[in-house]
Design a protein around this motif. Structure first.
Motif, mmCIF file in Angstrom:
data_model
loop_
_atom_site.group_PDB
_atom_site.id
_atom_site.type_symbol
_atom_site.label_atom_id
_atom_site.label_comp_id
_atom_site.label_asym_id
_atom_site.label_seq_id
_atom_site.Cartn_x
_atom_site.Cartn_y
_atom_site.Cartn_z
ATOM 1 N N ILE A 83 109.078 -12.608 -12.291
ATOM 2 C CA ILE A 83 109.394 -11.187 -12.267
ATOM 3 C C ILE A 83 108.113 -10.363 -12.274
ATOM 4 N N VAL A 84 108.046 -9.371 -11.385
ATOM 5 C CA VAL A 84 107.003 -8.352 -11.473
ATOM 6 C C VAL A 84 107.682 -7.044 -11.865
ATOM 7 N N GLY A 85 107.214 -6.447 -12.955
ATOM 8 C CA GLY A 85 107.851 -5.253 -13.502
ATOM 9 C C GLY A 85 106.938 -4.049 -13.443
ATOM 10 N N ALA A 86 107.535 -2.872 -13.338
ATOM 11 C CA ALA A 86 106.787 -1.617 -13.294
ATOM 12 C C ALA A 86 107.729 -0.483 -13.686
ATOM 13 N N HIS A 87 107.239 0.747 -13.627
ATOM 14 C CA HIS A 87 108.125 1.889 -13.882
ATOM 15 C C HIS A 87 107.892 2.981 -12.858
ATOM 16 N N THR A 88 108.946 3.715 -12.556
ATOM 17 C CA THR A 88 108.936 4.701 -11.473
ATOM 18 C C THR A 88 108.617 6.113 -11.937
ATOM 19 N N ASP A 89 108.692 6.375 -13.238
ATOM 20 C CA ASP A 89 108.529 7.743 -13.735
ATOM 21 C C ASP A 89 107.083 8.034 -14.095
ATOM 22 N N SER A 90 106.734 9.321 -14.075
ATOM 23 C CA SER A 90 105.413 9.802 -14.458
ATOM 24 C C SER A 90 105.576 11.036 -15.330
ATOM 25 N N PRO A 91 104.638 11.295 -16.247
ATOM 26 C CA PRO A 91 104.725 12.522 -17.059
ATOM 27 C C PRO A 91 104.687 13.748 -16.161
ATOM 28 N N ASN A 92 105.573 14.697 -16.429
ATOM 29 C CA ASN A 92 105.608 15.883 -15.574
ATOM 30 C C ASN A 92 106.386 17.008 -16.227
ATOM 31 N N LEU A 93 106.754 18.002 -15.433
ATOM 32 C CA LEU A 93 107.604 19.103 -15.865
ATOM 33 C C LEU A 93 108.963 18.933 -15.208
ATOM 34 N N ARG A 94 110.038 19.250 -15.947
ATOM 35 C CA ARG A 94 111.378 19.093 -15.403
ATOM 36 C C ARG A 94 112.214 20.340 -15.670
ATOM 37 N N VAL A 95 113.023 20.701 -14.703
ATOM 38 C CA VAL A 95 113.783 21.945 -14.744
ATOM 39 C C VAL A 95 114.870 21.870 -15.810
ATOM 40 N N LYS A 96 115.003 22.927 -16.594
ATOM 41 C CA LYS A 96 115.984 22.997 -17.672
ATOM 42 C C LYS A 96 117.391 23.283 -17.134
ATOM 43 N N PRO A 97 118.425 23.088 -17.964
ATOM 44 C CA PRO A 97 119.811 23.319 -17.516
ATOM 45 C C PRO A 97 120.080 24.761 -17.081
ATOM 46 N N ARG A 98 119.425 25.717 -17.717
ATOM 47 C CA ARG A 98 119.520 27.121 -17.263
ATOM 48 C C ARG A 98 118.132 27.508 -16.765
ATOM 49 N N PRO A 99 117.872 27.309 -15.482
ATOM 50 C CA PRO A 99 116.499 27.410 -14.980
ATOM 51 C C PRO A 99 115.989 28.819 -14.725
ATOM 52 N N ASP A 100 116.883 29.789 -14.542
ATOM 53 C CA ASP A 100 116.446 31.105 -14.071
ATOM 54 C C ASP A 100 115.994 31.976 -15.238
ATOM 55 N N MET A 101 114.739 32.411 -15.170
ATOM 56 C CA MET A 101 114.177 33.261 -16.212
ATOM 57 C C MET A 101 113.104 34.149 -15.584
ATOM 58 N N GLY A 102 112.565 35.069 -16.371
ATOM 59 C CA GLY A 102 111.507 35.931 -15.875
ATOM 60 C C GLY A 102 110.960 36.805 -16.972
ATOM 61 N N SER A 103 109.802 37.421 -16.699
ATOM 62 C CA SER A 103 109.161 38.289 -17.664
ATOM 63 C C SER A 103 108.183 39.208 -16.955
ATOM 64 N N GLN A 104 108.190 40.462 -17.338
ATOM 65 C CA GLN A 104 107.194 41.425 -16.866
ATOM 66 C C GLN A 104 107.129 41.517 -15.347
ATOM 67 N N GLY A 105 108.298 41.453 -14.714
ATOM 68 C CA GLY A 105 108.337 41.587 -13.268
ATOM 69 C C GLY A 105 108.052 40.315 -12.497
ATOM 70 N N TRP A 106 107.904 39.210 -13.188
ATOM 71 C CA TRP A 106 107.692 37.917 -12.540
ATOM 72 C C TRP A 106 108.963 37.075 -12.647
ATOM 73 N N ARG A 107 109.384 36.472 -11.572
ATOM 74 C CA ARG A 107 110.486 35.505 -11.606
ATOM 75 C C ARG A 107 109.905 34.132 -11.953
ATOM 76 N N GLN A 108 110.580 33.430 -12.856
ATOM 77 C CA GLN A 108 110.083 32.144 -13.315
ATOM 78 C C GLN A 108 111.202 31.110 -13.341
ATOM 79 N N ILE A 109 110.792 29.847 -13.447
ATOM 80 C CA ILE A 109 111.720 28.729 -13.587
ATOM 81 C C ILE A 109 111.467 28.082 -14.949
#
Length: 432
Positions: A83-109
């Protein structure tokens, strides 16, 4: 450039860069591996179907995980696995269940931090958005908005002079939410509506999603002599790619005395405890069903696992020229020095002396040099899927990998020769 007696050369590294670009998420990595295996003659089987005793190459996929194996002609029910084993995931950012947000005139995720990324490496990058969506009818599809869509803006030094003296300090909640446009009105459903429009779907079609930003900067050769490669997600898609290439190569050969297996899991970066992680049941289920499909019973399964060996391949630390004191003084893995054997007596890695001999034999057969990594005693040691695989399945496991710099950065760095040296060593191991 180093060479070896194996089938892979620098063209393997060119192909790795294409693989990295095509695999912005674990789901895309699995799809990329599956397509490569199908080209090599492997066939996908469903977990919900009955499996038969036919030989050849087969694979199953589940989310961000893929298990593939090749049953050679004449294999018995008790034939052991390699068996040769590995993993497919990498540390990163992931979108939240309620993704739409904003502040001070900027739209954000709204995003959540996954694993342990180097947060500063995400600042001021052009980010795309990719992942998996589930539609109202229950079907799933992959999405990839491969253009500059998002950005996590850094604060100007004029507004924080202390950063020069005290260093950059980032709050995961307040400072890592990317912007993607302008406007004071934030409406729930904006991001999903955008994706539905991108893919020609009716509004309200998307009912589930696993989405993540990623840097759209492509991998590239680096350095005066182009002897380095800079790119994303090398931890651990470099290993996934090498494992898949090795399995496809071995499947061409005759007279194999073992059953070669690729096991690429998700969720290593946050503990592997999921139905697609190394601490889940997927690998054990596939191996057991493979034995039973060939007419075996419990005794055959026990014999097969007792004779099996796993190489757990994950990236490791090359010695850093600016921080060499952080490394063990007598173990300094170097780029283009060949794959590394990982050792830790507290079992953060699964390697022992007999496992070292297995890996040394594979490298000798492939004509590949290898190095040894041990952590500085004063520094904590990371871990891999290796100890989990050994403990969960009772399989002798050896931890190895390729030496890189900038681990967990958006953009990591390896020697340009190390990917194909690793693939050649894995091929020799799978040959048995």
């Amino acid at each position: 450039m180093r060479t070896s007696s194996g089938p892979f050369d620098r063209g393997h590294t060119d192909d790795l860069m294409s693989f990295l670009s095509a695999s912005p998420t674990p789901y895309h990595a699995v799809a990329s591996v599956a397509a490569r295996l199908e080209k090599a003659g492997f066939k996908q089987v469903a977990e919900t179907d009955a499996w038969d005793a036919t030989g050849g190459g087969k694979f199953v996929t589940r989310g961000g995980a893929i298990i593939a194996w090749y049953v050679p002609e004449g294999a018995q029910a008790h034939t052991p696995f390699r068996i040769v084993g590995a993993h497919t995931d990498s540390p990163n950012l992931r979108v939240k269940p309620r993704p739409d947000m904003g502040s001070q005139g900027w739209r954000q995720i709204a995003v959540e931090v996954y694993g342990g990324p180097l947060l500063n490496s995400w600042l001021d990058r052009d980010l795309g958005l990719a992942g998996r969506i589930t539609l109202r009818d229950g079907s799933e599809r992959l999405v990839d908005v491969d253009r500059a869509l998002l950005r996590v803006p850094q604060l100007a030094i004029h507004l924080d002079r202390s950063v020069t003296a005290d260093g950059l300090k980032l709050d995961k909640q307040r400072h890592m939410q990317p912007i993607w446009g302008l406007g004071d009105d934030v409406h729930e459903g904006d991001l999903l509506g955008f994706l539905e429009d991108e893919y020609g779907l009716a509004r309200g079609s998307i009912t589930g999603w696993d989405l993540m930003p990623y840097s759209i900067e492509p991998p590239s050769y680096l350095g005066r002599d182009k002897d380095l490669v800079a790119g994303p997600r090398m931890d651990n898609l470099l290993s996934v790619h090498a494992c898949a290439a090795a399995l496809a190569e071995v499947s061409k050969q005759e007279h194999l005395t073992c059953i070669p297996v690729l096991a690429a899991f998700d969720h290593e970066e946050n503990g592997s405890q999921s139905d697609t992680g190394a601490d889940g049941p997927l690998l054990g289920s596939v191996l057991e069903r493979s034995v039973f499909a060939r007419g075996g019973a419990y005794e055959d399964r026990a014999r097969a696992l007792a004779g099996s060996v796993c190489l757990s391949s994950d990236t490791g630390h090359a010695v850093h020229p600016n921080y060499s004191e952080r490394h063990d003084p007598t173990h300094h893995p170097r780029a283009n020095g060949g794959p590394i054997l990982k050792v830790n007596v507290n079992n953060r890695y699964a390697t022992d002396g007999s496992g070292r001999a297995v890996f040394a034999a594979a490298c000798e057969k492939a004509g590949v040099p290898f190095q040894t990594f041990v952590s500085n005693n004063a520094m904590p040691c990371g871990t891999t899927i290796g100890p989990i695989t050994a403990a969960r399945h009772g399989i002798k496991t050896v931890d190895i990998g390729a030496a890189i710099l900038s681990m967990h950065s958006v953009r990591e760095l390896c020697g340009a020769d190390d990917p194909f040296l690793l693939a050649n060593a894995l091929t020799a191991f799978l040959e048995g």
